[in-house]
Design a protein around this motif. Structure first.
Motif, mmCIF file in Angstrom:
data_model
loop_
_atom_site.group_PDB
_atom_site.id
_atom_site.type_symbol
_atom_site.label_atom_id
_atom_site.label_comp_id
_atom_site.label_asym_id
_atom_site.label_seq_id
_atom_site.Cartn_x
_atom_site.Cartn_y
_atom_site.Cartn_z
ATOM 1 N N ASN A 80 0.809 -1.214 0.000
ATOM 2 C CA ASN A 80 0.000 0.000 0.000
ATOM 3 C C ASN A 80 0.844 1.266 0.000
ATOM 4 O O ASN A 80 0.327 2.374 0.176
ATOM 5 C CB ASN A 80 -0.984 0.009 1.179
ATOM 6 N N GLN A 103 -0.419 -5.268 -5.009
ATOM 7 C CA GLN A 103 -0.893 -3.930 -4.677
ATOM 8 C C GLN A 103 -2.245 -4.008 -3.964
ATOM 9 O O GLN A 103 -3.170 -4.688 -4.418
ATOM 10 C CB GLN A 103 -1.017 -3.065 -5.938
ATOM 11 N N ASN A 105 -5.903 -2.960 -2.554
ATOM 12 C CA ASN A 105 -7.041 -2.279 -3.161
ATOM 13 C C ASN A 105 -6.960 -0.781 -2.900
ATOM 14 O O ASN A 105 -6.693 -0.333 -1.766
ATOM 15 C CB ASN A 105 -8.359 -2.808 -2.598
ATOM 16 N N ASN A 106 -7.172 0.006 -3.969
ATOM 17 C CA ASN A 106 -7.252 1.472 -3.881
ATOM 18 C C ASN A 106 -5.955 2.134 -3.433
ATOM 19 O O ASN A 106 -5.960 3.304 -3.036
ATOM 20 C CB ASN A 106 -8.398 1.899 -2.948
ATOM 21 N N ASN A 108 -3.366 2.639 -5.588
ATOM 22 C CA ASN A 108 -3.123 3.497 -6.755
ATOM 23 C C ASN A 108 -1.727 4.120 -6.738
ATOM 24 O O ASN A 108 -1.552 5.335 -6.804
ATOM 25 C CB ASN A 108 -4.204 4.577 -6.846
ATOM 26 N N ASN A 143 -7.465 -0.929 -8.670
ATOM 27 C CA ASN A 143 -6.609 0.261 -8.644
ATOM 28 C C ASN A 143 -6.741 0.955 -9.989
ATOM 29 O O ASN A 143 -5.944 0.744 -10.904
ATOM 30 C CB ASN A 143 -5.156 -0.127 -8.372
ATOM 31 N N THR A 148 -0.112 2.347 -12.536
ATOM 32 C CA THR A 148 0.920 1.668 -11.754
ATOM 33 C C THR A 148 1.828 0.839 -12.658
ATOM 34 O O THR A 148 1.362 0.122 -13.536
ATOM 35 C CB THR A 148 0.275 0.736 -10.715
#
Length: 390
Positions: A80, A103, A105-106, A108, A143, A148
């Motif tokens: 994160n 990665q 969630n969220n 980004n 994401n 990314t």
């Protein structure tokens, strides 16, 4: 010395690798990593718990490591925050299935494994790192607001090997002369290897060589599988001095290999199953190159096919194409021993060669290529001439 790229100037000599002070500092750091001091290095093991604290734990461990240390990731790591790769260290997992960096969630993020100098917006390239034997999962379905990249390298003489990169909204592997805020390095970033990786389901490019100056040259991009990219399989702003060899590329909406600024470049033995498979109409290439007006480059022994009927019926498909010479002079390329097979469409052009102007001409030796099932076997465009073989 200003290392910025000048499109009207000759390419800076490959012999001028790094600026003086930076060269000395880099060699000292590399000697520390690989020379006598390496005996004092240690292994830093990081056990992940698939928890929100994993990324902070990893960054703290890397921050506390020493030059020459081997950083070992274990288990599934929930990412994160950007993992900053400190220079002069090696990073590896236990295996592709044994270590997964996913990665969250969220999150980004701009990237998952990222050179420290990229994050810190330095003006010099980082000294070497290696990344091996792990999986990086971009989790792009969860994401959606950031492009990314799995790995962002801003370091010279670095290695990425035996890594599985999947599900990036941006690029699988990005090698760049820029930083997070767009700061360009003022020295060069040469002599790296991207070898034996599987890169799939990237939203942009499978491998992106980003070079707004003239810094990222003389690498090796070999023996990779690159599948289902969102735009191009391999996209190179600067192909000077690169070996692009034995890569297997498929599931490409636009170009399989785009190689800008070819200078002493070798593109050989690649297997391209298809290209131009997206729904948008355009002109697409199995291999596309633009050429510098110095030395010569080679495109040899590639297998470039369109195996299916996918793609827009209005598109033009050029299997191997040289489309521009980038500054005054004569670009020279040897194209030989390639196998090309299309769909017997009038839109299929096997070999396409063109210069840019009467002051920017292209000389091509095009021999021993097997071109079949295309509308046009070879087009010799304006300001391009065919060389006689010797």
């Amino acid at each position: 010395m200003n290392m910025a790229w000048n499109a009207n100037a000759k390419r800076i000599s490959l012999k001028n690798r790094l600026l003086g002070a930076t060269l000395v500092a880099s060699l000292i750091a590399s000697f520390t990593m690989f020379g006598p001091e390496r005996a004092h290095a240690s292994q830093v093991q990081i056990a992940c718990a698939n928890a929100s604290t994993d990324a902070a734990t990893i960054n703290a461990a890397i921050g506390g490591s020493n030059v020459g240390d081997e950083i070992v990731f274990k288990g599934t790591c929930l990412i994160n925050q950007v993992i900053k790769l400190k220079p002069d260290r090696s990073y590896r997992g236990e295996s592709r299935t044994g270590t997964v960096l996913k990665q969250a969630n969220n999150a980004n993020l701009v990237g998952i494994l990222v050179s420290e100098g990229f994050v810190n917006n330095t003006t010099q390239t980082d000294t070497p790192v290696s990344v091996r034997q792990l999986t990086i999962d971009g989790n792009k379905a969860n994401n959606t607001t950031a492009a990314t990249s799995g790995i962002i390298l801003r370091s010279w003489e670095s290695v990425v090997k035996d890594v599985y990169v999947t599900g990036m909204k941006g690029n699988g592997i990005r090698v760049t002369n820029q930083s997070a805020n767009g700061t360009e390095i003022t020295n060069t970033q040469v002599n790296g290897q991207i070898v034996g990786n599987f890169i799939e389901d990237s939203g942009q490019y499978g491998v992106f060589i980003e070079d707004s100056g003239n810094s990222v040259t003389d690498w090796q991009l070999t023996d990779n599988w690159i599948a289902e990219s969102g735009v191009d399989g391999i996209h190179m702003d600067n192909a000077a001095g690169w070996y692009v060899e034995r890569n297997h590329i498929y599931g490409v909406p636009q170009n399989a290999i785009y190689a800008n600024r070819m200078y002493g470049t070798s593109i050989s033995d690649n297997y391209i199953e298809g290209f131009g498979e997206g729904s948008a109409s355009g002109t697409y290439y199995g291999i596309q190159g633009t050429v510098q007006a110095d030395v010569a480059s080679t495109i040899a022994n590639n297998r470039v096919f369109r195996l299916g009927t996918t793609g827009n019926a209005g598109s033009t498909f050029r299997f191997i194409g040289l489309t521009a010479v980038n500054y005054d002079g004569k670009g020279v390329v040897n194209v030989n021993g390639n196998s090309v097979r299309g769909q017997a469409s009038a839109k299929d052009i096997g070999l396409y060669y063109a210069g840019s102007s009467s002051a920017r001409t292209l000389l091509v030796l095009s021999t021993d290529n097997l071109v079949t099932d295309v509308g046009t076997a070879k087009t010799l465009g304006s300001n391009a001439t065919a060389a006689a073989g010797n």
